[in-house]
Design an enzyme around this catalytic site. Structure first.
Site, PDB file in Angstrom:
ATOM      1  N   ILE A 156       0.968  -0.673  -0.060  1.00  0.00           N
ATOM      2  CA  ILE A 156      -0.189   0.009  -0.056  1.00  0.00           C
ATOM      3  C   ILE A 156       0.872   1.212   0.274  1.00  0.00           C
ATOM      4  O   ILE A 156      -0.060   2.371  -0.569  1.00  0.00           O
ATOM      5  CB  ILE A 156      -1.236   0.035   1.194  1.00  0.00           C
ATOM      6  CG1 ILE A 156      -1.787  -1.622   0.973  1.00  0.00           C
ATOM      7  CG2 ILE A 156      -2.077   1.317   1.304  1.00  0.00           C
ATOM      8  CD1 ILE A 156      -2.808  -1.108  -0.394  1.00  0.00           C
ATOM      9  N   CYS A 175      -9.130   2.784   3.572  1.00  0.00           N
ATOM     10  CA  CYS A 175      -8.411   1.794   5.165  1.00  0.00           C
ATOM     11  C   CYS A 175      -9.465   1.765   5.285  1.00  0.00           C
ATOM     12  O   CYS A 175      -9.421   1.752   6.959  1.00  0.00           O
ATOM     13  CB  CYS A 175      -7.280   2.435   5.873  1.00  0.00           C
ATOM     14  SG  CYS A 175      -7.093   4.586   6.255  1.00  0.00           S
ATOM     15  N   TYR A 214      -8.578  10.482  21.170  1.00  0.00           N
ATOM     16  CA  TYR A 214      -9.590   9.321  22.509  1.00  0.00           C
ATOM     17  C   TYR A 214      -9.231   9.242  23.339  1.00  0.00           C
ATOM     18  O   TYR A 214      -7.361   9.740  23.148  1.00  0.00           O
ATOM     19  CB  TYR A 214      -9.948   8.519  21.632  1.00  0.00           C
ATOM     20  CG  TYR A 214      -9.505   7.448  21.123  1.00  0.00           C
ATOM     21  CD1 TYR A 214      -8.782   6.475  21.980  1.00  0.00           C
ATOM     22  CD2 TYR A 214      -8.410   7.900  19.919  1.00  0.00           C
ATOM     23  CE1 TYR A 214      -7.269   5.542  21.499  1.00  0.00           C
ATOM     24  CE2 TYR A 214      -7.424   6.712  19.206  1.00  0.00           C
ATOM     25  CZ  TYR A 214      -6.814   6.054  20.095  1.00  0.00           C
ATOM     26  OH  TYR A 214      -5.651   5.107  19.436  1.00  0.00           O
ATOM     27  N   HIS A 257      -2.701  -4.410  10.570  1.00  0.00           N
ATOM     28  CA  HIS A 257      -2.615  -4.244  12.275  1.00  0.00           C
ATOM     29  C   HIS A 257      -2.261  -5.620  13.697  1.00  0.00           C
ATOM     30  O   HIS A 257      -1.958  -4.788  14.812  1.00  0.00           O
ATOM     31  CB  HIS A 257      -4.465  -2.725  12.434  1.00  0.00           C
ATOM     32  CG  HIS A 257      -3.970  -2.009  11.585  1.00  0.00           C
ATOM     33  ND1 HIS A 257      -4.808  -2.735  10.226  1.00  0.00           N
ATOM     34  CD2 HIS A 257      -4.288  -0.815  11.696  1.00  0.00           C
ATOM     35  CE1 HIS A 257      -4.772  -1.364  10.111  1.00  0.00           C
ATOM     36  NE2 HIS A 257      -4.534  -0.533  10.484  1.00  0.00           N
TER      37      HIS A 257
END
Ligand SMILES: *[C@@H]1O[C@H](CO)[C@@H](O)[C@H](O)[C@H]1NC(C)=O
Ligand SMILES: *[C@@H]1O[C@H](CO)[C@@H](O)[C@H](O)[C@H]1NC(C)=O
Ligand SMILES: *[C@@H]1O[C@H](CO)[C@@H](O)[C@H](O)[C@H]1NC(C)=O
Length: 791
Positions: A463, A675, A544, A727
């Protein structure tokens, strides 16, 4: 409002200082909420140190208390009449409400009593033995809240006295505040059914169970001396059903008795309030004030003009809580004077459009920012001053110098040559109304490209980014700080690219990338090279928990003084015979991850960025780059809150993407990457982007993506649904990847399918990346053989 308030502040040495006495019919001022992180992210560092076991709970509480007290003090000194409390949070205000209601999911093993840091932070972050609660976007902001998990068996009890404690804490400091609670109806509408509970379970059926806890909280606040209370009910701006609206009526009728004797504000934000919601809201029992976002949209204003309940307070959110621009004070005064005429002078309260949580904290910490640009900006601390300056001006106490400086800043922003670039304005204006499509259709283009690129079936690629080592980050930092020379820097990066190219050749990947060792961030890298962008040192906004982002500021017409990526891309191409992808960030993503101008529509800024990227695309093509990837990670993220606005947004967003590459030859292959895969609802727009190849996240979302094609959507362009999740550090086996590819082949033609990971590899280690990619290539080769044999 005629009130007398004595502002007293306790100094460190416990001397009492009377800051001021207001005892006139002054226009009231109010702040919806304030950033928690602190001007230098003090809370972030305190939280992370506590989580790492490097400091105690007491240390953390001390930092938090100091931040709260300095915020209250700052708002009091500015003359704010209604200063919020309980807008501070160690993690998230919705999680705080879950704690208040004792709605702790059973897996956290809570056995009653006041909820402490251990249970609170395990809900927020999980730990080695329990996963965290889900986190999701807070409306259309970049803030994320912790989603309550509810069901028919949850026993609600009053389990966190935070709201009352903070009210008392402020009071002890001499500041009388308006305690803020997430309203009961929005709370339920923001929740989801817990695991094992029917998806169709009516969350609103829990209203009767949570209201008793709200009543206890209100009673305690009253007993502690509160005279105002604020319920945030932002769900009122959404498209709600009659049944959902009815819940507001029911909830506040039930609370009416408990609320008597208090002034009650219902605060809404982030968009216009739809007409039905407006009439429900303004008829609520027991409520004395209504807060509206008057920055986003103008329809609420029309509703107010059409009728506002007499004797009630209007909290006019005229100072933008979502952006960093100085308020146009003259325009706001005009608006506010109009509103005075409708609701009466003593019933108008000047406020912010939403909590200031969504803007940067304090301009005072930007000594390096250009002086002229700085004069155009206002962060949270400056917005508090604006609100109060407006309120005072309405009662004839206008601070002339302050207003004059603001008018001058606006005049300079309007005419500054740094903002206005006539050529860019004209070029962008000329785009309107035209379509911008490549002349040849995608199947014919793919054929022309294949003749040139001569790729095997199921071509493999990655990517964009490769692992970023500590060394690499250090070198970039040193170069930026001018500690190493340009020559040394280029030499280092060149070696890095060379090694990434060699690795890919050894792995036998078909279309290569240079690995992006020169880039820190996919937006900042381009912003730093484009005109019209500014960068802050401390302009952080909470995303967050302890995570913050520092968006660039787009202040002027965007142009590209010179090529941005051609040097590195052509260097990389010269190292290999295989096609090297040029890597760019698309206009919608650059726009969405920045603070955007408020003096022209978003689409206009987006078109300008699109033109700059178009120049880059064409320069890459001229430099012999035949495959160019233009990432649009944020295309879906940018969707407006209300469905009625989706079509318009998608139209200009997709158009902007096409502008970037409509000028290339048929033989130049345009890729894009996204994504996330949750875009079944916008698949038509994705197709309309008319990219030659699209690579998409797929493996984390249970291959939801593929279901679109199962349902019969025709897709003729190249497509690379990610074959493994980057991930996770786990290395997928060849068989597992081959299985994934087979599933894709069941719904997609083999001649359009690409094989690639889900996302860039920047955050992974080489020890994970090499074997994973090696298995990926092996899987592609296995299937090529199978396909050839099947013929
Ligand atoms: C994780 O959190 C739960 C719930 O708070 C707690 O019972 C458990 O001891 C924690 N486990 C670890 C490993 O910290
Ligand atoms: C992009 O815009 C959307 C919609 O306004 C917003 O929800 C999202 O958080 C933005 N992304 C960032 C990184 O700011
Ligand atoms: C695409 O263009 C080619 C050549 O111009 C033409 O032969 C073909 O029918 C077109 N395909 C579609 C699907 O329109």
């Amino acid at each position: 409002m005629s009130i007398c308030v004595i502002f007293t502040l306790v100094l460190k040495e416990f001397k009492i200082l009377v800051v001021g006495i207001w005892c006139n019919r002054a226009m009231a001022s109010h702040i919806v909420g304030y950033p928690r992180m602190g001007p230098k992210r003090e809370l972030k560092f305190a939280l992370e140190s506590f989580w790492d076991g490097k400091s105690s709970a007491d240390d953390l509480q001390k930092v938090a208390a100091d931040l709260r007290s300095s915020i209250w003090k700052q708002m009091a000194e500015a003359g704010t009449k209604l200063i919020p409390s309980n807008t501070f949070s160690y993690y998230d205000q919705v999680l705080d409400t879950t704690a208040m209601l004792g709605a702790v999911p059973p897996r956290y093993g809570w056995n009653g009593g006041e909820i402490g840091f251990d249970v609170y932070f395990s809900m927020a972050r999980g730990n080695a033995s329990v996963p965290a609660m889900e986190m999701t976007k807070w409306f259309d902001t970049n803030y994320h809240y912790i989603v309550p998990e509810l069901g028919p068996d949850v026993k609600f009890t009053y389990a966190s006295h935070k709201a009352v404690n903070e009210y008392k804490e402020a009071k002890a400091l001499g500041v009388d505040t308006i305690p803020v609670l997430v309203g009961p109806v929005s709370y339920l509408l923001l929740s989801k059914p817990a695991k094992g509970v029917e998806k169709s379970f009516s969350l609103l059926s829990l209203l009767d169970k949570i209201l008793p806890v709200y009543k206890e909280v209100v009673a305690e606040l009253k007993a502690a001396g509160a005279t105002w209370i604020q319920f945030d009910e932002p769900k009122l701006v959404m498209d709600l059903s009659a049944h959902e609206l009815q819940a507001f009526t029911a909830a506040y009728s039930d609370l009416e008795g408990s609320l008597s004797g208090l002034n009650v504000l219902i605060e809404t934000y982030f968009a216009d309030v739809p007409a039905e919601a407006y009439s429900t809201l303004t008829s609520l029992k027991g409520v004395t004030g209504f807060g509206f976002d008057l920055v986003r949209g103008s329809k609420t204003l029309d509703l107010i003009k059409g009728g506002f309940p007499s004797g009630k307070y209007l909290f006019a959110g005229v100072v933008d809580g979502r952006n960093i621009w100085a308020n146009d004070l003259a325009a706001s005064i005009n608006l506010l004077q109009g509103l005075e005429g409708i609701v009466g002078k003593d019933k108008l309260v000047v406020s912010t459009s939403c909590s200031l949580l969504h803007t940067a904290v304090d301009l005072a910490n930007e000594p390096k920012l250009d002086k002229e640009i700085k004069s155009w900006l206002a962060f949270a601390a400056q917005k508090v001053l604006e609100v109060n300056a407006l309120a005072k001006s309405l009662t004839g106490q206008r601070d002339e110098a302050y207003f004059a400086a603001n008018a001058m800043a606006h005049a300079s922003r309007k005419s500054s040559p740094r903002v206005v670039n006539q050529a860019v304005q004209e070029a962008a204006a000329a785009l309107k109304g035209s379509d911008h499509r490549r002349l040849t259709n995608v199947s014919a283009r793919l054929e022309a490209q294949q003749k040139k690129l001569n790729l095997p079936i199921l071509p493999t690629t990655t990517i964009g980014s490769f692992p970023q080592t500590m060394d690499l980050r250090r070198v970039r930092r040193e170069y930026k700080a001018k500690k190493i020379s340009e020559d040394d820097y280029v030499k280092f990066i060149k070696e890095e690219i060379n090694s990434v190219v060699k690795i890919q050749e050894e792995l036998d990947i078909d279309v290569l990338v240079h690995g992006e060792p020169e880039r820190n961030d996919m937006v900042e890298y381009f912003g730093e090279q484009l005109s019209g962008f500014a960068f802050t040192a401390n302009g952080w906004v909470q995303s967050y928990g302890s995570r913050c982002v520092k968006p660039p500021i787009i202040y002027g017409d965007v142009s590209r003084p010179k090529a941005m990526t051609v040097f590195w891309s052509s260097m990389a191409q010269s190292m290999t015979k295989r096609p090297m992808k040029g890597m760019l960030t698309g206009p919608v993503t650059i726009l969405n991850w920045s603070f955007v101008r408020n003096d022209q529509p978003r689409f206009e800024t987006c078109y300008q960025i699109a033109l700059a990227i178009k120049d880059e695309v064409e320069d890459l093509e001229k430099a012999g780059i035949n495959v160019i990837q233009i990432d649009e990670a944020a295309l879906r993220e940018g969707l407006p809150l209300r469905k009625s606005e989706h079509a318009f947004y998608l139209d200009w967003a997709v158009h902007s993407f096409r502008i970037t590459n409509c000028g290339v030859q048929d033989t130049t292959q345009i890729h894009t990457h996204m994504c996330y895969s949750n875009f079944n609802d916008i698949i038509r727009s994705i197709i309309d982007m008319d990219a030659d190849v699209i690579t998409i996240e797929n493996s984390r979302s249970d291959e939801k993506l593929l279901s679109v094609f199962r349902e019969g959507v025709k897709y003729g362009a190249g497509i690379g649904p990610g074959v493994y999740d980057i991930h996770s550090p786990r290395i997928p086996s060849t068989e597992e990847i081959a299985d994934r590819i087979k599933k894709m082949l069941a719904v997609l033609e083999s001649n359009i399918l690409w094989v690639n990971p889900d996302c860039g590899l920047k955050t992974r280690k080489y020890t994970e990346v090499k074997p994973a990619l090696s298995n990926m290539v092996a899987a592609a080769k296995t299937l090529r053989t199978e396909l050839a044999n099947a013929k």
